[in-house]
Design a protein around this motif. Structure first.
Motif, PDB file in Angstrom:
ATOM      1  N   GLY A  71      13.669   4.285  15.802  1.00  0.00           N
ATOM      2  CA  GLY A  71      13.339   3.027  16.459  1.00  0.00           C
ATOM      3  C   GLY A  71      11.875   2.936  16.825  1.00  0.00           C
ATOM      4  N   GLY A  72      11.314   4.035  17.334  1.00  0.00           N
ATOM      5  CA  GLY A  72       9.887   4.045  17.674  1.00  0.00           C
ATOM      6  C   GLY A  72       9.000   3.894  16.450  1.00  0.00           C
ATOM      7  N   ALA A  73       9.370   4.564  15.354  1.00  0.00           N
ATOM      8  CA  ALA A  73       8.591   4.457  14.120  1.00  0.00           C
ATOM      9  C   ALA A  73       8.644   3.041  13.559  1.00  0.00           C
ATOM     10  CB  ALA A  73       9.121   5.450  13.085  1.00  0.00           C
ATOM     11  N   MET A  74       9.802   2.404  13.660  1.00  0.00           N
ATOM     12  CA  MET A  74       9.923   1.022  13.194  1.00  0.00           C
ATOM     13  C   MET A  74       9.063   0.086  14.035  1.00  0.00           C
ATOM     14  SD  MET A  74      13.362  -1.346  12.861  1.00  0.00           S
ATOM     15  CE  MET A  74      14.176  -0.222  11.734  1.00  0.00           C
ATOM     16  N   PHE A  75       9.081   0.294  15.350  1.00  0.00           N
ATOM     17  CA  PHE A  75       8.282  -0.539  16.250  1.00  0.00           C
ATOM     18  C   PHE A  75       6.795  -0.434  15.935  1.00  0.00           C
ATOM     19  CE2 PHE A  75       5.743  -0.690  20.178  1.00  0.00           C
ATOM     20  CZ  PHE A  75       5.962  -2.006  20.558  1.00  0.00           C
ATOM     21  N   ALA A  76       6.330   0.799  15.677  1.00  0.00           N
ATOM     22  CA  ALA A  76       4.899   1.017  15.479  1.00  0.00           C
ATOM     23  C   ALA A  76       4.432   0.680  14.071  1.00  0.00           C
ATOM     24  CB  ALA A  76       4.555   2.475  15.792  1.00  0.00           C
ATOM     25  N   SER A  77       5.263   0.948  13.065  1.00  0.00           N
ATOM     26  CA  SER A  77       4.820   0.758  11.682  1.00  0.00           C
ATOM     27  C   SER A  77       5.204  -0.595  11.100  1.00  0.00           C
ATOM     28  CB  SER A  77       5.381   1.869  10.792  1.00  0.00           C
ATOM     29  OG  SER A  77       6.803   1.886  10.833  1.00  0.00           O
ATOM     30  N   PHE A  78       6.345  -1.153  11.552  1.00  0.00           N
ATOM     31  CA  PHE A  78       6.792  -2.457  11.052  1.00  0.00           C
ATOM     32  C   PHE A  78       7.210  -3.342  12.231  1.00  0.00           C
ATOM     33  CE2 PHE A  78       7.542   0.410   7.464  1.00  0.00           C
ATOM     34  CZ  PHE A  78       6.966  -0.297   6.413  1.00  0.00           C
ATOM     35  N   PRO A  79       6.251  -3.803  13.027  1.00  0.00           N
ATOM     36  CA  PRO A  79       6.592  -4.559  14.233  1.00  0.00           C
ATOM     37  C   PRO A  79       7.358  -5.856  13.955  1.00  0.00           C
ATOM     38  CG  PRO A  79       4.233  -4.698  13.760  1.00  0.00           C
ATOM     39  CD  PRO A  79       4.790  -3.647  12.857  1.00  0.00           C
ATOM     40  N   TYR A  80       7.068  -6.508  12.825  1.00  0.00           N
ATOM     41  CA  TYR A  80       7.779  -7.755  12.514  1.00  0.00           C
ATOM     42  C   TYR A  80       9.235  -7.478  12.127  1.00  0.00           C
ATOM     43  CZ  TYR A  80       3.124  -9.792  12.571  1.00  0.00           C
ATOM     44  OH  TYR A  80       1.871 -10.195  12.953  1.00  0.00           O
ATOM     45  N   TRP A  81       9.465  -6.377  11.451  1.00  0.00           N
ATOM     46  CA  TRP A  81      10.831  -5.946  11.140  1.00  0.00           C
ATOM     47  C   TRP A  81      11.575  -5.628  12.436  1.00  0.00           C
ATOM     48  CZ3 TRP A  81      12.067  -0.828   8.008  1.00  0.00           C
ATOM     49  CH2 TRP A  81      13.444  -0.779   7.747  1.00  0.00           C
ATOM     50  N   SER A  92       0.831  -1.200   0.000  1.00  0.00           N
ATOM     51  CA  SER A  92       0.000   0.000   0.000  1.00  0.00           C
ATOM     52  C   SER A  92       0.868   1.253   0.000  1.00  0.00           C
ATOM     53  CB  SER A  92      -0.920   0.004   1.216  1.00  0.00           C
ATOM     54  OG  SER A  92      -0.173   0.219   2.403  1.00  0.00           O
ATOM     55  N   THR A  93       0.237   2.383  -0.283  1.00  0.00           N
ATOM     56  CA  THR A  93       0.943   3.668  -0.278  1.00  0.00           C
ATOM     57  C   THR A  93       1.477   4.007   1.100  1.00  0.00           C
ATOM     58  OG1 THR A  93      -0.468   4.462  -2.083  1.00  0.00           O
ATOM     59  CG2 THR A  93       0.727   6.126  -0.796  1.00  0.00           C
ATOM     60  N   LEU A  94       0.664   3.755   2.150  1.00  0.00           N
ATOM     61  CA  LEU A  94       1.096   4.056   3.508  1.00  0.00           C
ATOM     62  C   LEU A  94       2.285   3.186   3.936  1.00  0.00           C
ATOM     63  CD1 LEU A  94      -2.231   4.641   5.484  1.00  0.00           C
ATOM     64  CD2 LEU A  94      -0.473   6.322   4.895  1.00  0.00           C
ATOM     65  N   GLN A  95       2.282   1.932   3.518  1.00  0.00           N
ATOM     66  CA  GLN A  95       3.428   1.071   3.827  1.00  0.00           C
ATOM     67  C   GLN A  95       4.704   1.623   3.201  1.00  0.00           C
ATOM     68  OE1 GLN A  95       1.820  -2.620   2.284  1.00  0.00           O
ATOM     69  NE2 GLN A  95       1.500  -3.446   4.346  1.00  0.00           N
ATOM     70  N   LEU A  96       4.611   2.049   1.948  1.00  0.00           N
ATOM     71  CA  LEU A  96       5.762   2.618   1.261  1.00  0.00           C
ATOM     72  C   LEU A  96       6.210   3.918   1.932  1.00  0.00           C
ATOM     73  CD1 LEU A  96       7.768   2.648  -1.076  1.00  0.00           C
ATOM     74  CD2 LEU A  96       6.013   3.766  -2.481  1.00  0.00           C
ATOM     75  N   ILE A  97       5.248   4.759   2.293  1.00  0.00           N
ATOM     76  CA  ILE A  97       5.572   6.039   2.933  1.00  0.00           C
ATOM     77  C   ILE A  97       6.343   5.816   4.234  1.00  0.00           C
ATOM     78  CG2 ILE A  97       4.557   7.995   4.170  1.00  0.00           C
ATOM     79  CD1 ILE A  97       2.399   8.075   1.999  1.00  0.00           C
ATOM     80  N   TRP A  98       5.901   4.846   5.031  1.00  0.00           N
ATOM     81  CA  TRP A  98       6.564   4.636   6.315  1.00  0.00           C
ATOM     82  C   TRP A  98       7.924   3.965   6.165  1.00  0.00           C
ATOM     83  CZ3 TRP A  98       6.066   6.712  10.909  1.00  0.00           C
ATOM     84  CH2 TRP A  98       4.912   7.454  11.151  1.00  0.00           C
ATOM     85  N   PHE A  99       8.086   3.153   5.154  1.00  0.00           N
ATOM     86  CA  PHE A  99       9.419   2.609   4.863  1.00  0.00           C
ATOM     87  C   PHE A  99      10.373   3.744   4.500  1.00  0.00           C
ATOM     88  CE2 PHE A  99      12.498   0.945   1.740  1.00  0.00           C
ATOM     89  CZ  PHE A  99      13.119  -0.020   2.515  1.00  0.00           C
ATOM     90  N   VAL A 100       9.895   4.649   3.640  1.00  0.00           N
ATOM     91  CA  VAL A 100      10.716   5.801   3.245  1.00  0.00           C
ATOM     92  C   VAL A 100      10.978   6.706   4.449  1.00  0.00           C
ATOM     93  CG1 VAL A 100      10.766   7.895   1.840  1.00  0.00           C
ATOM     94  CG2 VAL A 100       9.942   5.752   0.850  1.00  0.00           C
ATOM     95  N   LEU A 101       9.952   6.903   5.285  1.00  0.00           N
ATOM     96  CA  LEU A 101      10.110   7.781   6.445  1.00  0.00           C
ATOM     97  C   LEU A 101      11.156   7.245   7.417  1.00  0.00           C
ATOM     98  CD1 LEU A 101       9.241  10.270   7.981  1.00  0.00           C
ATOM     99  CD2 LEU A 101       7.371   8.951   8.994  1.00  0.00           C
ATOM    100  N   ILE A 102      11.180   5.944   7.630  1.00  0.00           N
ATOM    101  CA  ILE A 102      12.200   5.365   8.511  1.00  0.00           C
ATOM    102  C   ILE A 102      13.590   5.589   7.918  1.00  0.00           C
ATOM    103  CG2 ILE A 102      13.108   3.190   9.427  1.00  0.00           C
ATOM    104  CD1 ILE A 102      10.180   2.287   9.727  1.00  0.00           C
ATOM    105  N   GLY A 103      13.702   5.462   6.588  1.00  0.00           N
ATOM    106  CA  GLY A 103      14.960   5.776   5.931  1.00  0.00           C
ATOM    107  C   GLY A 103      15.352   7.234   6.118  1.00  0.00           C
TER     108      GLY A 103
END
Length: 341
Positions: free
Chosen positions: A65-75, A2-13
């Motif tokens: 780290g917080g953004a990764m925990f909340a948006s990609f918990p399995y990662w 999804s678009t939101l998944q892509l956005i949060w991957f980019v945001l963590i970067g």
């Protein structure tokens, strides 16, 4: 995906990029306390260049780290459990570095050198082990179908990961030299420029080794050939610009070029991961993908609203802090801590 998944991957970067741009020169300055400064007055002068901003720069790492925990918990779960010991070492480096800023000003002068050393050592530990971790991650780790990592010592520490750790440390050190040249007056300013002039030649050798190992040890060139080659060229060009700027006395250009080279390294690693977040050396079927490692759409939507609301204030505060403390730092008067320009 999804678009939101892509956005949060980019945001963590973006958050990791911001961390290495801002905290990168902090690490370089910390290492410079014992490698560049010759006297206690010079060491105090060096530390004062980052005194008002170093703790704020670390917020970028906490936010990532917080953004990764909340948006990609399995990662988050796979990364933090698989690299637990390395992350623990990074945490120890951050702790001894953080307390050194306070303790070196409060202890007996005879014991001050202990905290100068912990500041320098802690500042070297963090970028080295971050480089080690990120390179081990993009090489691929033994991750099974449940996302569990069963790695051996050689999976973490090998030629490529060591080169990555040394390269990241050297990039941060050079970024710190450029920052010191930009923010100080007196002998320490010229000495930082001379160190940078010499060390960029070492960096070029490291970049060649890094590029060759990246080509042979990862699948970046087969998956994303154009972007990978373009980013490698950008890293080299930015390093050349920074090196040229040190000879010309263009300290601002040198500083921003060295910072952007760190950003380019993070972008290189994240684009190579895409569309994965963790690469399994046991087989592509065990790779952890963006689309199946993220939180629910509702969670991502709520987080996006919060981020859009708070981010402008955080950025505004950061810009304001650097504006307030924009002047150069002179040699401190004995027994006095001050910021002058």
């Amino acid at each position: 995906m999804s678009t939101l998944q892509l956005i949060w991957f980019v945001l963590i970067g973006v958050l990791f990029s911001g961390f290495f741009f801002l905290e990168g020169f902090d690490f370089g300055v910390g290492m410079a306390v014992q490698t560049l400064a010759h006297s206690e007055s010079e060491k105090d002068q060096v530390v004062q260049t980052i005194g008002p901003v170093w703790d704020g720069n670390e917020v970028w790492l906490l936010t990532a780290g917080g953004a990764m925990f909340a948006s990609f918990p399995y990662w988050y779960a796979s990364l933090f459990s698989g690299f637990y010991l390395i992350l623990l070492i990074i945490l120890v480096g951050l702790i001894i570095r953080g307390v050194s800023f306070e303790f070196r000003h409060k202890v007996d002068p005879a014991k001050k050198n202990i905290w100068n050393w912990t500041l320098s050592i802690g500042s070297a530990i963090v970028p080295f082990f971050f480089g080690l971790m990120f390179i081990a991650m993009v090489q691929g780790m033994p991750i099974d179908q449940d996302g569990n990592m069963t790695a051996q010592f050689g999976d973490y520490v090998n030629l490529f990961s060591l080169v990555g750790g040394v390269a990241m440390t050297l990039l941060c050190y050079l970024h710190g030299m450029n920052y010191i040249a930009l923010k100080t007056e007196g002998p320490i300013r010229e000495r930082a420029r001379q160190y940078a002039k010499a060390l960029y030649w070492v960096l070029y050798a490291g970049l060649v080794a890094f590029a060759l190992l990246l080509a042979f040890k990862t699948d970046f060139l087969s998956l994303h050939p154009v972007m990978t080659l373009a980013l490698l060229v950008i890293i080299v060009v930015l390093s050349l610009i920074a090196h040229w700027a040190t000879f010309k006395g263009a300290e601002g250009i040198a500083f921003f070029s060295s910072g952007l080279s760190l950003v380019a390294v993070v972008v290189l690693l994240f684009q190579g991961l895409f569309p994965r977040v963790m690469i399994s050396s046991l087989g592509a079927q065990y790779d952890l993908l963006i689309q199946n490692a993220s939180s629910s759409p509702y969670t991502l939507k709520v987080m996006s609203i919060i981020a859009l609301t708070l981010l402008p204030f955080v950025l505004a505060y950061t810009v304001w802090a650097y504006y307030i403390f924009r002047k150069r730092v002179t040699m401190p008067v004995v027994g006095e801590d001050h910021y002058a320009g």
